[in-house]
Design an enzyme around this catalytic site. Structure first.
Site, short mmCIF file in Angstrom:
data_model
loop_
_atom_site.label_atom_id
_atom_site.label_comp_id
_atom_site.label_asym_id
_atom_site.label_seq_id
_atom_site.Cartn_x
_atom_site.Cartn_y
_atom_site.Cartn_z
N SER A 1 14.27 71.45 27.34
CA SER A 1 15.26 71.15 28.39
C SER A 1 16.55 70.51 27.87
CB SER A 1 14.64 70.27 29.47
OG SER A 1 13.53 70.90 30.03
N LEU B 1 13.86 46.61 18.68
CA LEU B 1 13.83 48.00 19.16
C LEU B 1 15.18 48.43 19.74
CD1 LEU B 1 12.07 50.53 20.08
CD2 LEU B 1 11.85 49.34 22.26
N HIS C 1 10.31 58.00 41.14
CA HIS C 1 11.28 57.46 40.17
C HIS C 1 11.09 55.95 40.03
CE1 HIS C 1 13.04 61.34 39.91
NE2 HIS C 1 13.62 61.33 41.09
N ARG D 1 8.59 72.32 27.53
CA ARG D 1 9.98 72.77 27.32
C ARG D 1 10.77 71.63 26.70
NH1 ARG D 1 9.24 74.52 32.61
NH2 ARG D 1 10.07 72.58 33.46
N ASP E 1 8.82 63.18 32.51
CA ASP E 1 8.76 64.21 33.55
C ASP E 1 7.55 63.99 34.45
OD1 ASP E 1 9.47 66.44 34.95
OD2 ASP E 1 8.84 67.90 33.45
C1 FPP Z 1 11.85 63.72 35.83
O1 FPP Z 1 10.89 63.84 36.86
C2 FPP Z 1 12.50 62.41 35.88
C3 FPP Z 1 13.84 62.20 36.05
C4 FPP Z 1 14.81 63.30 36.18
C5 FPP Z 1 14.40 60.83 36.12
C6 FPP Z 1 13.83 59.80 35.19
C7 FPP Z 1 14.27 58.47 35.64
C8 FPP Z 1 13.50 57.34 35.67
C9 FPP Z 1 12.13 57.31 35.19
C10 FPP Z 1 14.03 56.05 36.25
C11 FPP Z 1 15.44 55.65 36.00
C12 FPP Z 1 15.76 55.37 34.58
C13 FPP Z 1 16.03 54.14 34.04
C14 FPP Z 1 16.38 54.06 32.60
C15 FPP Z 1 15.92 52.89 34.79
P1 FPP Z 1 11.10 64.93 38.00
O2 FPP Z 1 11.82 64.26 39.14
O3 FPP Z 1 11.78 66.13 37.46
O4 FPP Z 1 9.60 65.23 38.38
P2 FPP Z 1 8.98 66.61 38.94
O5 FPP Z 1 9.23 67.65 37.87
O6 FPP Z 1 7.53 66.29 39.12
O7 FPP Z 1 9.69 66.91 40.22
#
Ligand code: FPP
Length: 239
Positions: free
Chosen positions: A194, A129, A35, A192, A18
């Site tokens: 979630s 892994l 991301h 959380r 997150d």
């Molecule tokens: C949460 O941060 C993150 C996500 C919903 C996406 C996670 C995805 C990646 C790290 C990359 C793609 C995955 C792979 C396996 C290549 P948020 O966007 O909710 O952050 P915020 O709460 O600060 O807005």
């Protein structure tokens, strides 16, 4: 690294990645950059987890609720996943990593499903892994899907009423065959769960850190494990 006890490594670490959006905001960049930078964190964490001989890392990459985000962000995340699988698969294979997923993949476009299948097939024989990626994953959705299959099998009489045990339910979940998480990490300061692995985390140790996911690195994983090693796990019994 010196503080870590290699004899007491968690078998399964689950991570709620997150803070990508907040990282981007902090750097005055679009959310997509957060991301993208999050992928760097994944790369480093997978490398460290392999070195530490962790058996399973489960990453919450896309939840059943993430479809509510703007279409542009959803398609960017899909693109990132496909790019990651295409670009990293050789390196992951060399590291003896096995790719698995949890979640309902049928909601993804076929092109993306094919790419995921290819990565799974290529790494199916690896015994290092397990990189388990949550894609269109939600624990309630997982439980509903499991219950529907249990009901179907009961109707077909391939299972009986008395077969219903905790182990049996576990075997119908997407994580079938994997140990339950010992440690659940959530980054970015949010505290959380979630809708993540609700059944499987019954006895997991929870670790919350303020580090934003794009800045999380192998050394942060080590820090979480050192903290985990200081906990006394009693599983409801006495110490
Ligand atoms: C949460 O941060 C993150 C996500 C919903 C996406 C996670 C995805 C990646 C790290 C990359 C793609 C995955 C792979 C396996 C290549 P948020 O966007 O909710 O952050 P915020 O709460 O600060 O807005």
């Amino acid at each position: 690294m010196n503080e870590i006890n290699m004899k007491h490594i968690p078998r399964h670490v689950a991570i709620i990645m997150d803070g990508n959006g907040r990282w981007a905001q902090k750097h005055k960049l679009p959310r997509s950059a957060g991301h993208q930078q999050g992928v760097e964190a994944i790369r480093d964490v997978i490398k460290k987890a392999s070195q530490l001989k962790i058996q399973v890392i489960t990453l919450y990459a896309f939840s059943t609720e993430n479809w509510k985000r703007p279409e542009e962000e959803v398609s960017f995340l899909m693109k990132l996943l496909v790019e990651y699988l295409k670009k990293e698969i050789e390196e992951l294979h060399k590291q003896n990593v096995m790719i698995r997923t949890i979640g309902d993949l049928s909601a993804f476009p076929e092109r993306i499903q094919r790419e995921i299948d290819k990565a799974k097939e290529k790494t199916a024989g690896n015994n290092g892994l397990i990189m388990n990626i949550g894609l269109n994953y939600g624990a309630r959705n997982e439980i509903v899907r499991a219950l529907k299959r249990i009901a179907e099998n009961y109707k077909e009489q391939t299972i009986a009423f008395d077969d219903l045990t905790e182990e049996m339910i576990g075997s119908y979940l997407d994580t079938s065959g994997l140990p339950d998480p010992d440690l659940l990490i959530r980054t970015s300061g949010e505290k959380r769960i979630s809708n993540f692995l609700l059944w499987q985390i019954a006895y997991a140790e929870l670790y919350f850190t303020d580090v934003l996911w794009p800045e999380f690195r192998g050394e942060d994983l080590v820090e979480a494990i050192v903290d985990y090693q200081l906990r006394q796990r009693r599983f409801g019994g006495l110490s």
